[in-house]
Design a protein around this motif. Structure first.
Motif, PDB file in Angstrom:
ATOM      1  N   GLU A   1       0.819  -1.215   0.000  1.00  0.00           N
ATOM      2  CA  GLU A   1       0.000   0.000   0.000  1.00  0.00           C
ATOM      3  C   GLU A   1       0.853   1.265   0.000  1.00  0.00           C
ATOM      4  OE1 GLU A   1       0.834  -0.910   4.290  1.00  0.00           O
ATOM      5  OE2 GLU A   1       0.343  -2.057   2.485  1.00  0.00           O
ATOM      6  N   ASN A   2       2.133   1.135   0.348  1.00  0.00           N
ATOM      7  CA  ASN A   2       3.030   2.294   0.383  1.00  0.00           C
ATOM      8  C   ASN A   2       3.790   2.490  -0.917  1.00  0.00           C
ATOM      9  OD1 ASN A   2       2.357   2.762   3.135  1.00  0.00           O
ATOM     10  ND2 ASN A   2       3.865   1.225   3.780  1.00  0.00           N
ATOM     11  N   PHE A   3       3.761   1.478  -1.774  1.00  0.00           N
ATOM     12  CA  PHE A   3       4.513   1.569  -3.024  1.00  0.00           C
ATOM     13  C   PHE A   3       3.933   2.679  -3.900  1.00  0.00           C
ATOM     14  CE2 PHE A   3       5.159   0.154  -7.481  1.00  0.00           C
ATOM     15  CZ  PHE A   3       6.535   0.265  -7.518  1.00  0.00           C
ATOM     16  N   GLN A   4       4.790   3.541  -4.414  1.00  0.00           N
ATOM     17  CA  GLN A   4       4.346   4.736  -5.137  1.00  0.00           C
ATOM     18  C   GLN A   4       4.272   4.546  -6.650  1.00  0.00           C
ATOM     19  OE1 GLN A   4       3.337   7.627  -3.406  1.00  0.00           O
ATOM     20  NE2 GLN A   4       3.489   6.067  -1.791  1.00  0.00           N
ATOM     21  N   GLY A   5       4.747   3.419  -7.132  1.00  0.00           N
ATOM     22  CA  GLY A   5       4.779   3.217  -8.583  1.00  0.00           C
ATOM     23  C   GLY A   5       3.521   2.566  -9.130  1.00  0.00           C
ATOM     24  N   GLN A   6       3.654   1.983 -10.314  1.00  0.00           N
ATOM     25  CA  GLN A   6       2.539   1.361 -11.032  1.00  0.00           C
ATOM     26  C   GLN A   6       2.271  -0.034 -10.490  1.00  0.00           C
ATOM     27  OE1 GLN A   6       3.599   0.752 -15.119  1.00  0.00           O
ATOM     28  NE2 GLN A   6       1.513   0.294 -15.797  1.00  0.00           N
ATOM     29  N   LYS A   7       0.990  -0.393 -10.357  1.00  0.00           N
ATOM     30  CA  LYS A   7       0.593  -1.739  -9.937  1.00  0.00           C
ATOM     31  C   LYS A   7      -0.483  -2.247 -10.895  1.00  0.00           C
ATOM     32  CE  LYS A   7      -0.199  -0.370  -5.593  1.00  0.00           C
ATOM     33  NZ  LYS A   7      -0.502  -0.391  -4.132  1.00  0.00           N
ATOM     34  N   ILE A   8      -0.292  -3.453 -11.403  1.00  0.00           N
ATOM     35  CA  ILE A   8      -1.247  -4.004 -12.361  1.00  0.00           C
ATOM     36  C   ILE A   8      -1.273  -5.527 -12.236  1.00  0.00           C
ATOM     37  CG2 ILE A   8       0.510  -4.048 -14.184  1.00  0.00           C
ATOM     38  CD1 ILE A   8      -1.693  -3.638 -16.249  1.00  0.00           C
ATOM     39  N   HIS A   9      -2.460  -6.113 -12.384  1.00  0.00           N
ATOM     40  CA  HIS A   9      -2.602  -7.569 -12.454  1.00  0.00           C
ATOM     41  C   HIS A   9      -2.663  -7.969 -13.922  1.00  0.00           C
ATOM     42  CE1 HIS A   9      -4.532 -11.566 -12.191  1.00  0.00           C
ATOM     43  NE2 HIS A   9      -4.005 -11.616 -10.976  1.00  0.00           N
ATOM     44  N   SER A  10      -2.253  -9.188 -14.216  1.00  0.00           N
ATOM     45  CA  SER A  10      -2.221  -9.645 -15.615  1.00  0.00           C
ATOM     46  C   SER A  10      -3.599  -9.598 -16.275  1.00  0.00           C
ATOM     47  CB  SER A  10      -1.649 -11.064 -15.702  1.00  0.00           C
ATOM     48  OG  SER A  10      -2.372 -11.956 -14.878  1.00  0.00           O
ATOM     49  N   HIS A  11      -4.679  -9.624 -15.481  1.00  0.00           N
ATOM     50  CA  HIS A  11      -6.022  -9.497 -16.049  1.00  0.00           C
ATOM     51  C   HIS A  11      -6.173  -8.201 -16.844  1.00  0.00           C
ATOM     52  CE1 HIS A  11     -10.360  -9.550 -16.460  1.00  0.00           C
ATOM     53  NE2 HIS A  11     -10.468  -8.419 -15.799  1.00  0.00           N
ATOM     54  N   ASP A  12      -5.491  -7.144 -16.409  1.00  0.00           N
ATOM     55  CA  ASP A  12      -5.614  -5.834 -17.058  1.00  0.00           C
ATOM     56  C   ASP A  12      -4.449  -5.524 -17.989  1.00  0.00           C
ATOM     57  OD1 ASP A  12      -8.056  -5.144 -15.817  1.00  0.00           O
ATOM     58  OD2 ASP A  12      -6.994  -4.576 -13.994  1.00  0.00           O
ATOM     59  N   TYR A  13      -3.609  -6.499 -18.249  1.00  0.00           N
ATOM     60  CA  TYR A  13      -2.467  -6.289 -19.157  1.00  0.00           C
ATOM     61  C   TYR A  13      -2.901  -6.522 -20.597  1.00  0.00           C
ATOM     62  CZ  TYR A  13       1.856  -7.165 -21.673  1.00  0.00           C
ATOM     63  OH  TYR A  13       2.860  -7.134 -22.599  1.00  0.00           O
ATOM     64  N   ARG A  14      -2.474  -5.619 -21.493  1.00  0.00           N
ATOM     65  CA  ARG A  14      -2.814  -5.767 -22.904  1.00  0.00           C
ATOM     66  C   ARG A  14      -1.574  -5.684 -23.811  1.00  0.00           C
ATOM     67  NH1 ARG A  14      -6.549  -7.406 -20.563  1.00  0.00           N
ATOM     68  NH2 ARG A  14      -8.764  -6.847 -20.765  1.00  0.00           N
ATOM     69  N   VAL A  15      -0.718  -4.688 -23.611  1.00  0.00           N
ATOM     70  CA  VAL A  15       0.441  -4.485 -24.491  1.00  0.00           C
ATOM     71  C   VAL A  15       1.674  -4.163 -23.646  1.00  0.00           C
ATOM     72  CG1 VAL A  15      -0.900  -3.724 -26.488  1.00  0.00           C
ATOM     73  CG2 VAL A  15      -0.163  -2.049 -24.794  1.00  0.00           C
ATOM     74  N   PRO A  16       2.874  -4.523 -24.123  1.00  0.00           N
ATOM     75  CA  PRO A  16       4.091  -4.324 -23.329  1.00  0.00           C
ATOM     76  C   PRO A  16       4.550  -2.877 -23.208  1.00  0.00           C
ATOM     77  CG  PRO A  16       4.639  -5.252 -25.472  1.00  0.00           C
ATOM     78  CD  PRO A  16       3.143  -5.255 -25.374  1.00  0.00           C
ATOM     79  N   ASP A  17       4.016  -1.993 -24.038  1.00  0.00           N
ATOM     80  CA  ASP A  17       4.469  -0.599 -24.016  1.00  0.00           C
ATOM     81  C   ASP A  17       4.241   0.086 -22.678  1.00  0.00           C
ATOM     82  OD1 ASP A  17       5.173  -1.002 -26.604  1.00  0.00           O
ATOM     83  OD2 ASP A  17       3.590   0.219 -27.496  1.00  0.00           O
ATOM     84  N   ILE A  18       3.310  -0.430 -21.867  1.00  0.00           N
ATOM     85  CA  ILE A  18       3.040   0.226 -20.587  1.00  0.00           C
ATOM     86  C   ILE A  18       4.239   0.127 -19.635  1.00  0.00           C
ATOM     87  CG2 ILE A  18       0.556  -0.150 -20.748  1.00  0.00           C
ATOM     88  CD1 ILE A  18       0.889  -2.405 -18.672  1.00  0.00           C
ATOM     89  N   PHE A  19       5.177  -0.775 -19.931  1.00  0.00           N
ATOM     90  CA  PHE A  19       6.359  -0.929 -19.072  1.00  0.00           C
ATOM     91  C   PHE A  19       7.625  -0.413 -19.744  1.00  0.00           C
ATOM     92  CE2 PHE A  19       3.740  -4.634 -17.448  1.00  0.00           C
ATOM     93  CZ  PHE A  19       3.422  -4.028 -16.239  1.00  0.00           C
ATOM     94  N   LYS A  20       7.485   0.401 -20.774  1.00  0.00           N
ATOM     95  CA  LYS A  20       8.639   0.874 -21.529  1.00  0.00           C
ATOM     96  C   LYS A  20       9.630   1.604 -20.616  1.00  0.00           C
ATOM     97  CE  LYS A  20       9.907   3.532 -25.669  1.00  0.00           C
ATOM     98  NZ  LYS A  20      10.758   2.445 -26.173  1.00  0.00           N
ATOM     99  N   ASP A  21      10.881   1.138 -20.647  1.00  0.00           N
ATOM    100  CA  ASP A  21      12.001   1.746 -19.909  1.00  0.00           C
ATOM    101  C   ASP A  21      11.816   1.708 -18.393  1.00  0.00           C
ATOM    102  OD1 ASP A  21      13.267   2.354 -22.340  1.00  0.00           O
ATOM    103  OD2 ASP A  21      12.214   4.281 -22.494  1.00  0.00           O
ATOM    104  N   LYS A  22      11.007   0.773 -17.901  1.00  0.00           N
ATOM    105  CA  LYS A  22      10.780   0.673 -16.462  1.00  0.00           C
ATOM    106  C   LYS A  22      11.444  -0.582 -15.889  1.00  0.00           C
ATOM    107  CE  LYS A  22       6.341   3.125 -16.496  1.00  0.00           C
ATOM    108  NZ  LYS A  22       4.892   3.048 -16.160  1.00  0.00           N
ATOM    109  N   SER A  23      11.711  -0.535 -14.603  1.00  0.00           N
ATOM    110  CA  SER A  23      12.135  -1.731 -13.870  1.00  0.00           C
ATOM    111  C   SER A  23      10.893  -2.337 -13.242  1.00  0.00           C
ATOM    112  CB  SER A  23      13.157  -1.368 -12.790  1.00  0.00           C
ATOM    113  OG  SER A  23      14.366  -0.932 -13.370  1.00  0.00           O
ATOM    114  N   VAL A  24      10.614  -3.584 -13.589  1.00  0.00           N
ATOM    115  CA  VAL A  24       9.344  -4.220 -13.221  1.00  0.00           C
ATOM    116  C   VAL A  24       9.616  -5.504 -12.443  1.00  0.00           C
ATOM    117  CG1 VAL A  24       7.152  -5.115 -14.079  1.00  0.00           C
ATOM    118  CG2 VAL A  24       8.374  -3.354 -15.388  1.00  0.00           C
TER     119      VAL A  24
END
Length: 450
Positions: free
Chosen positions: A189-212
């Motif tokens: 709950e304290n993490f300030q970055g992006q959070k997503i479940h695979s149910h809502d994943y569609r294309v890889p561009d949402i993670f461009k240049d990010k550490s995931v």
């Protein structure tokens, strides 16, 4: 008999295909109705670029992502009497699977039986029996379980009107890849970055240049870690497997144990190492969910075990309710077909259901057997190498045509190749020779189609 089928995905189509062939005593076709809340067949194989809710305010069902290619060869992804057409590839795209399901639907003339854009709001027994007080009443109640009628409340989404229908039996085919299971991890709950479940994943561009950090190394976690590595700066695949995954990942993919805790911008792992991260990608699976089943239906989900069910399929409290498609790590389309044929053998009274007590004992025996194999309650419906025993048990119990053993053999071979060579295994090509044997053909040199 009037039969309702809930959902027009791959399981619902198998249900429709066999139910539509049932005849009344006068030779006329029995009434079969399928309720599908979207505007097309295919279920989770329908790609929807949107996430969240649809235009009617209902949760989007599909978890399909744009570049998905099957992780099983087409040779084990057909129906027993309707295989895939000839194709040089064994591993197909999502579009090719959806095209196959539509061709199956039209070949057996099933579309006319489907009420599209009809959302099932409630299913409940028409009347609930009172507690029995005598041996005779107990016997009568047991017999009445097989004659239970069902009231279904359904909403026509286009007309925004609600109606109720009465059926003699219900096949629930709503799938189990739509309600995300997200673990509670300290600090998330304290993490300030992006959070997503695979149910809502569609294309890889949402993670461009990010550490995931990818949480989970099941088939989806491994597949998606590989996919997003094409755009992400760094991918940390976090899992609790005892040994490292041996497949060779791209250089920007590393493996770590389970996450112990999240900080504002980092993940701390159980080996106490840390990684700066921009996003958390939960590939942690799904929960079984039947929001339309009333409590009086007699089915509940306990630690992701759907119970009480006979053979992972038939409601023990009300045997005219069947939940098709719960087992996973299976040859899905063929298994759906087998489960439907099994169910109809009993609904047509060509075979007699066991007593409630015997059904409960059978489920308990299966649960104890799985515990002895080291499986937890949440893995109760997991098959994998166990699938051949399940298929044979259904076929032998109902005295119906079994599934050929070659399906399980090829499924197991493909699963091993997935673990050994995640990057290249989809170039493999297979050919089934007979009910027992398959061969591997020369692999495709490249995968040219996205």
């Amino acid at each position: 008999m009037r039969i309702a089928v809930i959902g027009a995905g791959s399981a619902g189509l198998a249900a429709l295909r066999h139910c539509s062939e049932l005849k009344n005593q006068d030779g006329s076709a029995m009434t079969v109705v399928c309720y599908e809340k979207t505007d097309q067949v295919g279920g989770t194989w329908v790609y929807v670029p949107d996430v969240g809710v649809d235009r009617f305010g209902l949760p989007i069902h599909s978890s399909m992502y744009q570049n998905l290619r099957t992780n099983l060869p087409k040779e084990v992804m057909g129906y027993p009497d309707y295989p895939h057409a000839e194709n040089p590839k064994s591993y197909l795209t999502r579009s090719e699977i959806l095209e196959f399901l539509n061709s199956y639907c039209d070949h057996f003339q099933l579309r006319k039986l489907i009420s599209f854009l009809h959302h099932v709001e409630l299913i409940e027994p028409l009347s609930v029996s009172q507690p029995e007080t005598t041996a005779e009443e107990q016997k009568n109640a047991n017999e009445n379980r097989y004659r239970q009628k069902w009231k279904i409340r359904v909403k026509d989404l286009e007309k925004q009107s609600v109606s109720e229908e009465i059926f003699d039996a219900v096949m629930v085919c709503n799938g189990h890849y739509f309600k995300p299971s997200i673990p509670k991890i300290k600090g998330d709950e304290n993490f300030q970055g992006q959070k997503i479940h695979s149910h809502d994943y569609r294309v890889p561009d949402i993670f461009k240049d990010k550490s995931v950090v990818v949480i989970g190394a099941g088939p989806s976690g491994m597949d998606l870690a590989l996919e997003i590595s094409s755009t992400a700066k760094k991918v940390i695949l976090s899992h609790h497997l005892k040994d490292p995954i041996l497949t060779k990942f791209p250089d920007n993919v590393i493996q770590k144990p389970d996450v112990l805790e999240f900080g504002d911008d980092k993940a701390i792992f159980k080996d106490y190492s840390e990684e700066k991260i921009d996003a958390i990608f939960y590939c942690t699976g799904y929960k079984y969910s039947f929001p339309f089943l009333s409590e009086s239906c007699g089915v509940r989900v306990d630690s992701n075990m759907v119970t009480p069910l006979w053979k992972h399929l038939i409601s023990i409290e009300n045997p005219t309710l069947a939940l098709v498609g719960l087992p996973f790590y299976v040859c899905a389309f063929s298994m759906f077909d087998l489960q439907v044929r099994f169910t109809l053998k009993f609904w047509k009274e060509e075979k007699q259901f066991p007593s409630k007590e015997d059904m409960l004992a059978d489920e308990l025996q299966e649960k104890d057997r799985r515990i002895s194999l080291g499986l937890s309650k949440r893995q109760f419906h997991m098959m994998g190498p166990e699938q051949i025993h399940y298929y044979d048990d259904l076929a032998n119990t109902a005295e119906i045509v079994p599934l050929p053993p070659v399906l399980t053999k090829l499924h197991n071979d493909s699963s091993t190749r997935f673990l050994d060579d995640l990057v290249h295994y989809r170039q493999d090509r297979y050919k089934i020779l007979d009910d027992e044997n398959f061969i591997q053909l020369e692999s495709l040199p490249t995968l040219t189609e996205k």
